[in-house]
Design an enzyme around this catalytic site. Sequence first.
Site, short mmCIF file in Angstrom:
data_model
loop_
_atom_site.label_atom_id
_atom_site.label_comp_id
_atom_site.label_asym_id
_atom_site.label_seq_id
_atom_site.Cartn_x
_atom_site.Cartn_y
_atom_site.Cartn_z
N LYS A 278 7.19 19.10 -60.85
CA LYS A 278 6.75 20.34 -60.19
C LYS A 278 7.95 21.26 -59.99
CE LYS A 278 3.05 18.40 -57.29
NZ LYS A 278 1.94 19.22 -57.80
N ARG A 352 -6.12 11.61 -59.72
CA ARG A 352 -7.33 11.10 -60.36
C ARG A 352 -7.06 9.74 -61.02
NH1 ARG A 352 -7.60 16.53 -63.83
NH2 ARG A 352 -6.54 17.18 -61.93
N1 BES Z 1 -1.10 16.87 -55.34
C1 BES Z 1 -1.41 17.84 -56.32
C2 BES Z 1 -2.45 18.86 -55.85
C3 BES Z 1 -2.04 19.74 -54.70
C4 BES Z 1 -1.52 20.99 -54.94
C5 BES Z 1 -2.25 19.35 -53.40
C6 BES Z 1 -1.17 21.81 -53.90
C7 BES Z 1 -1.91 20.16 -52.35
C8 BES Z 1 -1.38 21.40 -52.60
C9 BES Z 1 -1.96 17.18 -57.56
O1 BES Z 1 -1.47 15.92 -57.83
C10 BES Z 1 -1.56 18.03 -58.71
O2 BES Z 1 -0.40 18.17 -58.94
N2 BES Z 1 -2.54 18.60 -59.40
C11 BES Z 1 -2.29 19.45 -60.51
C12 BES Z 1 -3.27 19.12 -61.59
C13 BES Z 1 -2.99 19.80 -62.90
C14 BES Z 1 -1.75 19.24 -63.52
C15 BES Z 1 -4.17 19.59 -63.79
C16 BES Z 1 -2.46 20.89 -60.05
O3 BES Z 1 -3.34 21.17 -59.24
O4 BES Z 1 -1.68 21.74 -60.48
MG MG Z 2 0.34 15.86 -58.98
#
Ligand code: BES
Ligand code: MG
Length: 499
Positions: A278, A352
């Site tokens: 990230k 997931r």
């Molecule tokens: N933990 C994150 C989602 C999240 C984002 C929670 C902001 C709380 C605040 C999750 O694991 C994630 O990174 N999801 C990705 C999925 C994508 C790669 C398809 C996302 O939402 O960007």
């Molecule tokens: Mg994630």
Amino acid sequence: MEVIGSPKPCNEVDAEGLAIAVFKDEKANNGLLKTLDAAVGGMIADVIESEEFTAKQGETAYFHVSSKSLKARRVLLIGCGERSSYKAAQITQMAGTATRFLRSKNVKTVAIAPRADGDAEKVAQTAAVGAVMGLFELDKYRTSDKEKRELKSVTVVIEGADKKAVQRGADRGRIIGESTNFTRDLANEPGGYMTPTILAARAKQVAKEFGLSIEILDQRQMEKLGMGSLLGVSRGSDEPPKLIILKYEPSRFRSRKGELLALVGKGITFDSGGISLKPGENMELMKYDMTGAATVIGTMRAIAQLKPSVPVLGIAPCSENLPSGKATKPGDILTAMTGKTIEVINTDAEGRLVLADAIAYAKKLGATRIIDMATLTGAVTIALGDVNTAILGTDQKLIDEVIASGTEVGEKFWQLPLDDEYTKQIKSDIADIKNVGGKKAGTITAAAFLKEFAEDTPWAHLDIAGTAWGDPATPFRSKGPTGVAVRTLVEFIERSAQP
Ligand code: BES
Ligand code: MG
Ligand code: ZN
């Protein structure tokens, strides 16, 4: 802190501070306000008539008083808006404002008059939840500027109600409020202090203290079970993964034979994104990526005390998501416990992956209905902001029951569609499915992925990524973890125990 329910008239309740709800366009010339106004020499009528205080939601007016006909020496008016829209959410907020405000004035004993119509036990419960939740603070790791003031007691006053019923409501509300704060506290812990091992230890403490059975699967046991999807996430980390399984079994069953609800919560104790790292901005917030697991543990903590007559399983797959030389790479293929193969497109879509094996395991343990909750997608924040929690699933009756339970306690859910067409987006060229479905409908394709593991077991999914963290603070709530869904799930479970 003690939480008391009292049917006495407000002016006779023994407390230093008295907080009362006031509604829009309400005058001080009848009912409770009239009595209080007389006790304080007309000051309440003054602030209302001068429009210094118009009872807008969250507005406050605060007095020091000295009157023989009022025990409290401080009175706090709390604006609650229109009486017709004064429901559970507003009662909770009113009570939270009362305890937060009066604590800041160093008041030790608080009486709260929520002044809501309807079932006294329920109103007392709702106010008690709000009063306890209002006191949650984020300052655990501060050495200065810490909130050292503490309330000794809160008395929820419902004048003329049945004494036992009000006390029952106050007790139940305290349990739910404390359990919600427990969830918030876990969610707030930084990754360094909240590894899967530590989270499992906290769950053990809860099980021991409140009498739940617990089993914690370690890496080797998960390997034996073939949980390749979950283990694919933990590979990059030095911290071993844990699968927490809590079980509540009632002494008296009212459920139909064989029925078993499972709550499943995402427990990523820190989500860096893994190899699909990230960006740095706000990454520190990814400590709350275990809020789903914390919600499961908090809900189990509450029902262990409330003792509804239905059994409940609480399952939390826990792992870190970090990059390293051992980490799963984009393009890798994982085999889940069910035998399904998953192409990992993006290692940041890890929630997931851990939920897939946990949902499959819930089924293996005999779950007949599953509700999972997870901080699963950033996309849900784009769709619904921090107001509504997204709900999706395969069983409309289950979804409707969760939404109705939310309405009852003042938490909002909004259903998103989950048509079969969305599943096309997660078809892989080289494996059965892939873990990312492209840019479109990110919250829905994440749910479509989970659906592959829930299969035909009635299932609902709550995406709490937008609602689990509150920023900024409000008069009734500190900034930070909100404890969203604990109240709704407790209500849902209690409803399902009704004959
Ligand atoms: N933990 C994150 C989602 C999240 C984002 C929670 C902001 C709380 C605040 C999750 O694991 C994630 O990174 N999801 C990705 C999925 C994508 C790669 C398809 C996302 O939402 O960007
Ligand atoms: Mg994630
Ligand atoms: Zn995550």
